[in-house]
Design a protein around this motif. Structure first.
Motif, PDB file in Angstrom:
ATOM      1  N   VAL A 153       0.848  -1.189   0.000  1.00 41.91           N
ATOM      2  CA  VAL A 153       0.000   0.000   0.000  1.00 41.91           C
ATOM      3  C   VAL A 153       0.885   1.241   0.000  1.00 41.91           C
ATOM      4  CG1 VAL A 153      -1.776   1.293   1.241  1.00 41.91           C
ATOM      5  CG2 VAL A 153      -1.820  -1.221   1.238  1.00 41.91           C
ATOM      6  N   GLN A 154       0.697   2.098  -0.972  1.00 42.13           N
ATOM      7  CA  GLN A 154       1.461   3.332  -1.069  1.00 42.13           C
ATOM      8  C   GLN A 154       0.733   4.442  -0.316  1.00 42.13           C
ATOM      9  OE1 GLN A 154       2.586   4.326  -5.063  1.00 42.13           O
ATOM     10  NE2 GLN A 154       3.657   6.198  -4.480  1.00 42.13           N
ATOM     11  N   VAL A 155       1.483   5.153   0.526  1.00 38.84           N
ATOM     12  CA  VAL A 155       0.886   6.176   1.383  1.00 38.84           C
ATOM     13  C   VAL A 155       1.536   7.528   1.110  1.00 38.84           C
ATOM     14  CG1 VAL A 155       0.543   6.941   3.764  1.00 38.84           C
ATOM     15  CG2 VAL A 155       0.374   4.506   3.199  1.00 38.84           C
ATOM     16  N   THR A 156       0.709   8.513   0.837  1.00 36.42           N
ATOM     17  CA  THR A 156       1.158   9.901   0.759  1.00 36.42           C
ATOM     18  C   THR A 156       0.696  10.588   2.038  1.00 36.42           C
ATOM     19  OG1 THR A 156       0.994   9.935  -1.656  1.00 36.42           O
ATOM     20  CG2 THR A 156       1.037  12.064  -0.518  1.00 36.42           C
ATOM     21  N   SER A 157       1.629  11.098   2.801  1.00 32.93           N
ATOM     22  CA  SER A 157       1.312  11.638   4.122  1.00 32.93           C
ATOM     23  C   SER A 157       0.465  12.899   4.032  1.00 32.93           C
ATOM     24  CB  SER A 157       2.601  11.929   4.892  1.00 32.93           C
ATOM     25  OG  SER A 157       3.411  12.849   4.192  1.00 32.93           O
ATOM     26  N   SER A 158      -0.291  13.132   5.097  1.00 31.02           N
ATOM     27  CA  SER A 158      -1.097  14.337   5.249  1.00 31.02           C
ATOM     28  C   SER A 158      -1.040  14.752   6.715  1.00 31.02           C
ATOM     29  CB  SER A 158      -2.544  14.085   4.800  1.00 31.02           C
ATOM     30  OG  SER A 158      -3.113  13.002   5.514  1.00 31.02           O
ATOM     31  N   THR A 159      -1.630  15.863   7.047  1.00 38.26           N
ATOM     32  CA  THR A 159      -1.593  16.347   8.430  1.00 38.26           C
ATOM     33  C   THR A 159      -2.260  15.338   9.366  1.00 38.26           C
ATOM     34  OG1 THR A 159      -1.656  18.642   7.693  1.00 38.26           O
ATOM     35  CG2 THR A 159      -2.259  18.216   9.981  1.00 38.26           C
ATOM     36  N   PHE A 160      -1.583  15.041  10.483  1.00 36.75           N
ATOM     37  CA  PHE A 160      -2.087  14.081  11.457  1.00 36.75           C
ATOM     38  C   PHE A 160      -2.567  14.823  12.689  1.00 36.75           C
ATOM     39  CE2 PHE A 160      -1.557  11.421  15.193  1.00 36.75           C
ATOM     40  CZ  PHE A 160      -2.123  10.223  14.820  1.00 36.75           C
ATOM     41  N   ASN A 161      -3.800  14.548  13.124  1.00 37.33           N
ATOM     42  CA  ASN A 161      -4.322  15.210  14.323  1.00 37.33           C
ATOM     43  C   ASN A 161      -5.261  14.293  15.120  1.00 37.33           C
ATOM     44  OD1 ASN A 161      -6.514  15.194  12.611  1.00 37.33           O
ATOM     45  ND2 ASN A 161      -6.481  17.403  12.214  1.00 37.33           N
ATOM     46  N   THR A 162      -4.905  13.007  15.171  1.00 39.73           N
ATOM     47  CA  THR A 162      -5.723  12.003  15.845  1.00 39.73           C
ATOM     48  C   THR A 162      -5.155  11.681  17.228  1.00 39.73           C
ATOM     49  OG1 THR A 162      -6.294  11.011  13.708  1.00 39.73           O
ATOM     50  CG2 THR A 162      -6.663   9.671  15.665  1.00 39.73           C
ATOM     51  N   ARG A 163      -6.016  11.551  18.210  1.00 32.90           N
ATOM     52  CA  ARG A 163      -5.571  11.176  19.550  1.00 32.90           C
ATOM     53  C   ARG A 163      -5.381   9.666  19.638  1.00 32.90           C
ATOM     54  NH1 ARG A 163      -8.459  15.670  20.015  1.00 32.90           N
ATOM     55  NH2 ARG A 163      -7.696  17.299  21.440  1.00 32.90           N
TER      56      ARG A 163
END
Length: 290
Positions: free
Chosen positions: A260-270
């Motif tokens: 699975v190829q992942v392009t990162s994005s803003t992370f804001n999960t607890r």
């Protein structure tokens, strides 16, 4: 089901129809550790002997083990005592930590960010050979594991992963970096990628994660080459390290994992983490005639 100490649980048990999991209310008075034996319509099943296993706790953020930190800043990656929080479920487990503390969640972890956060043991006097009476030195790495507890009340998907470090030596750059080389004593945890697809991962409460040392890059490679690494090799690698801190880091970079190829994005999960421990994880073949 039967808990260690021959304690029978026969009520308040829930399970899914596929038989992949069950849950129960922990009865009072359970002090022993070991396997859970469950009995169902299709026979018995025995878990590895890590239920209620306390002998291998290396850090619980409540007095067992020493939390290590240095060079802390309000904008930095290091998680220190100020970043610890009380169990949000008030389940009696005490302190835990947010994988990304509130001070960084305010604006979110930006895309492309390695070493976004890091949490460590103190490192001093952490000789895991003291566990040999409970986990013998010759135990195969597939039968001993790192465990931790995780609680994800919000959906975690699309970005970010955890790197687990046997000692403090690596760049904390994650999957696809030099830390991902076959010779490195690291493992990765990406719960929102499952069976080659992205999923919306969350938990309804605290959930245990078990990562056998056979999944750490160095030992996985040795096994693929026909070798049989043991727990003693893990202990020796730690004892020979200059910085013996055991640690967990959050990385928010682009990567490819299990196809699975992942392009990162803003992370804001607890994401809440607690109770680091080393446990035996040998699987048992259960006979219905026992």
């Amino acid at each position: 089901m039967t808990l260690p100490g021959d304690i029978i649980v026969d009520s308040n048990i829930e399970n899914d129809t596929a038989g992949e999991w069950f849950s129960f209310i922990m009865p009072a008075g359970v002090t022993e550790s070991g396997s859970i034996v469950s009995t169902g319509a299709n026979g018995k099943a025995t878990s590895p002997a890590y239920f209620n296993y306390k002998q291998g706790v290396i850090l619980d953020f409540d007095g067992t083990g020493v939390h290590g930190y240095w060079q802390w800043t309000a904008e930095g990656s290091m998680i220190n005592s100020q970043d610890l929080v009380t169990d949000p479920l008030n389940s009696g487990r005490g302190k835990c930590f947010l994988l990304v503390p509130e001070r960084l969640l305010i604006s979110g972890v930006p895309a492309g960010k390695p070493r976004a956060t890091e949490c460590w043991t103190a490192g001093n006097n952490e000789d895991w050979s003291l566990m040999y009476p409970f986990i013998p030195a010759n135990t195969p790495v597939s039968e001993v594991a790192f465990q931790f507890d995780i609680y994800v009340p919000e959906v975690w998907e699309q970005t970010g992963h955890i790197q687990i470090n046997l000692f403090n030596y690596f760049g904390l750059a994650g999957i696809g970096s030099s830390d991902d080389a076959d010779s490195k004593q690291v493992a990765f945890y990406v719960p929102w990628i499952e069976n080659g697809a992205k999923i919306a991962f969350h938990t309804n409460g605290w959930q245990t994660v078990t990562i056998p040392f056979s999944e750490f890059k160095k030992y996985a490679t040795l096994i693929e080459e026909g070798n049989e690494p043991t727990f003693q090799m893990v202990v020796n690698d730690r004892n020979n390290a200059t910085n013996k801190n055991f640690g967990m880091s959050f990385i928010n970079t682009d990567f490819t994992y299990k196809g699975v190829q992942v392009t990162s994005s803003t992370f804001n999960t607890r994401v809440y983490i607690d109770n680091w421990r080393i446990v035996p994880c040998k699987m048992f073949d259960q006979s219905d005639y026992e």
